[in-house]
Enzyme design. Structure first.
Site, PDB file in Angstrom:
ATOM      1  N   LYS A 217     -20.542   0.217  -7.936  1.00  0.00           N
ATOM      2  CA  LYS A 217     -21.226  -0.661  -8.909  1.00  0.00           C
ATOM      3  C   LYS A 217     -22.049   0.166  -9.900  1.00  0.00           C
ATOM      4  O   LYS A 217     -22.828  -0.376 -10.676  1.00  0.00           O
ATOM      5  CB  LYS A 217     -22.187  -1.608  -8.170  1.00  0.00           C
ATOM      6  CG  LYS A 217     -21.515  -2.537  -7.185  1.00  0.00           C
ATOM      7  CD  LYS A 217     -22.517  -3.544  -6.636  1.00  0.00           C
ATOM      8  CE  LYS A 217     -22.971  -3.170  -5.251  1.00  0.00           C
ATOM      9  NZ  LYS A 217     -23.972  -4.082  -4.697  1.00  0.00           N
TER      10      LYS A 217
ATOM     11  N   LYS B 258     -24.516   2.054  -9.029  1.00  0.00           N
ATOM     12  CA  LYS B 258     -25.912   1.930  -8.589  1.00  0.00           C
ATOM     13  C   LYS B 258     -26.229   3.059  -7.605  1.00  0.00           C
ATOM     14  O   LYS B 258     -25.464   3.294  -6.665  1.00  0.00           O
ATOM     15  CB  LYS B 258     -26.038   0.562  -7.893  1.00  0.00           C
ATOM     16  CG  LYS B 258     -27.437   0.059  -7.721  1.00  0.00           C
ATOM     17  CD  LYS B 258     -27.427  -1.412  -7.261  1.00  0.00           C
ATOM     18  CE  LYS B 258     -28.805  -1.784  -6.761  1.00  0.00           C
ATOM     19  NZ  LYS B 258     -28.903  -3.189  -6.364  1.00  0.00           N
TER      20      LYS B 258
HETATM   21  N1  CTP Z   1     -35.557 -10.054  -3.841  1.00  0.00           N
HETATM   22  C1  CTP Z   1     -36.558 -11.033  -3.946  1.00  0.00           C
HETATM   23  N2  CTP Z   1     -37.672 -10.782  -4.727  1.00  0.00           N
HETATM   24  C2  CTP Z   1     -37.780  -9.613  -5.405  1.00  0.00           C
HETATM   25  C3  CTP Z   1     -36.783  -8.611  -5.295  1.00  0.00           C
HETATM   26  C4  CTP Z   1     -35.676  -8.872  -4.500  1.00  0.00           C
HETATM   27  O1  CTP Z   1     -36.478 -12.095  -3.346  1.00  0.00           O
HETATM   28  N3  CTP Z   1     -38.839  -9.409  -6.168  1.00  0.00           N
HETATM   29  C5  CTP Z   1     -34.372 -10.344  -3.041  1.00  0.00           C
HETATM   30  C6  CTP Z   1     -33.094 -10.319  -3.875  1.00  0.00           C
HETATM   31  O2  CTP Z   1     -32.941 -11.571  -4.548  1.00  0.00           O
HETATM   32  C7  CTP Z   1     -32.041 -10.068  -2.832  1.00  0.00           C
HETATM   33  C8  CTP Z   1     -32.787  -9.171  -1.801  1.00  0.00           C
HETATM   34  O3  CTP Z   1     -34.195  -9.311  -2.083  1.00  0.00           O
HETATM   35  O4  CTP Z   1     -31.655 -11.282  -2.213  1.00  0.00           O
HETATM   36  C9  CTP Z   1     -32.382  -7.723  -1.900  1.00  0.00           C
HETATM   37  O5  CTP Z   1     -32.513  -7.390  -3.261  1.00  0.00           O
HETATM   38  P1  CTP Z   1     -32.280  -5.958  -3.892  1.00  0.00           P
HETATM   39  O6  CTP Z   1     -31.304  -6.084  -5.008  1.00  0.00           O
HETATM   40  O7  CTP Z   1     -32.045  -4.943  -2.858  1.00  0.00           O
HETATM   41  O8  CTP Z   1     -33.784  -5.737  -4.483  1.00  0.00           O
HETATM   42  P2  CTP Z   1     -34.272  -5.576  -5.951  1.00  0.00           P
HETATM   43  O9  CTP Z   1     -35.710  -5.195  -5.873  1.00  0.00           O
HETATM   44  O10 CTP Z   1     -33.902  -6.786  -6.769  1.00  0.00           O
HETATM   45  O11 CTP Z   1     -33.427  -4.315  -6.427  1.00  0.00           O
HETATM   46  P3  CTP Z   1     -32.830  -3.956  -7.864  1.00  0.00           P
HETATM   47  O12 CTP Z   1     -33.972  -3.837  -8.818  1.00  0.00           O
HETATM   48  O13 CTP Z   1     -32.114  -2.643  -7.625  1.00  0.00           O
HETATM   49  O14 CTP Z   1     -31.865  -5.073  -8.221  1.00  0.00           O
END
Ligand code: CTP
Length: 160
Positions: A49, A51
């Site tokens: 992806k 990432k």
């Molecule tokens: N999640 C959440 N609240 C946040 C960040 C993440 O509820 N502030 C949830 C996402 O919606 C997902 C899970 O945690 O269901 C794992 O998310 P992940 O993508 O690993 O975390 P992110 O912080 O959103 O990472 P990125 O910025 O890389 O997308």
């Protein structure tokens, strides 16, 4: 749709730089059932992806599995494993943050699908952006800006 005496909840994520948004999500997921399974994205899957995570898959999986309420961590290795995981683990409810809203509705044929609101103001990406300010490249830029400003101030002070 309840398949057995236990209600099993399933979610997936990268969980890089584990933060309060992740913790709040897991707490809500744990309260939705009796057994919580978390699929943690592998480094190889994330690479497909584009990432990259700061923390390795092994360490992210260890961290997530040590959180209260998490019963099982499994590796998320591809897009098409979710249906299989739901069947293999007798999952009752599949839950994701609402950044994925609508993306997994097709799994509604197999179990309940729920999207939860994200915790506002925090994400792994935001933490990485904040930390990038300490990258040596940016520190060099900052140092050169300070030097320029100091020279300017000295120049105007000498004039006046
Ligand atoms: N999640 C959440 N609240 C946040 C960040 C993440 O509820 N502030 C949830 C996402 O919606 C997902 C899970 O945690 O269901 C794992 O998310 P992940 O993508 O690993 O975390 P992110 O912080 O959103 O990472 P990125 O910025 O890389 O997308």
């Amino acid at each position: 749709m309840t398949r057995g005496p236990e209600r099993t909840v399933l979610t997936y994520g990268t969980f890089d730089l584990f933060h309060i948004g992740h913790l709040r999500l897991i707490e809500r997921l744990a309260a939705m059932g009796d057994r919580l399974i978390v699929g943690v994205s592998t480094d190889e899957f994330n690479a497909t992806k584009g990432k990259t995570s700061v923390v390795s898959y092994e360490d992210r999986a260890d961290i997530v599995s040590s959180i209260k309420g998490v019963d099982l961590v499994l590796p998320e290795e591809g897009w098409d494993q979710k249906a299989r995981d739901i069947e293999d683990n007798d999952v009752d409810v599949f839950v994701m943050g609402d950044d994925w809203k609508g993306k997994f509705d097709h799994l509604g044929e197999l179990c309940e699908v729920v999207y939860l609101p994200r915790t506002q103001g925090i994400s792994s990406t935001a933490i990485k952006q904040m930390l990038s300010a300490f990258d040596p490249v940016h520190l060099d830029e900052l140092q050169s800006a300070v030097t320029t400003l100091t020279n300017l101030l000295t120049h105007y002070r000498d004039l006046g």
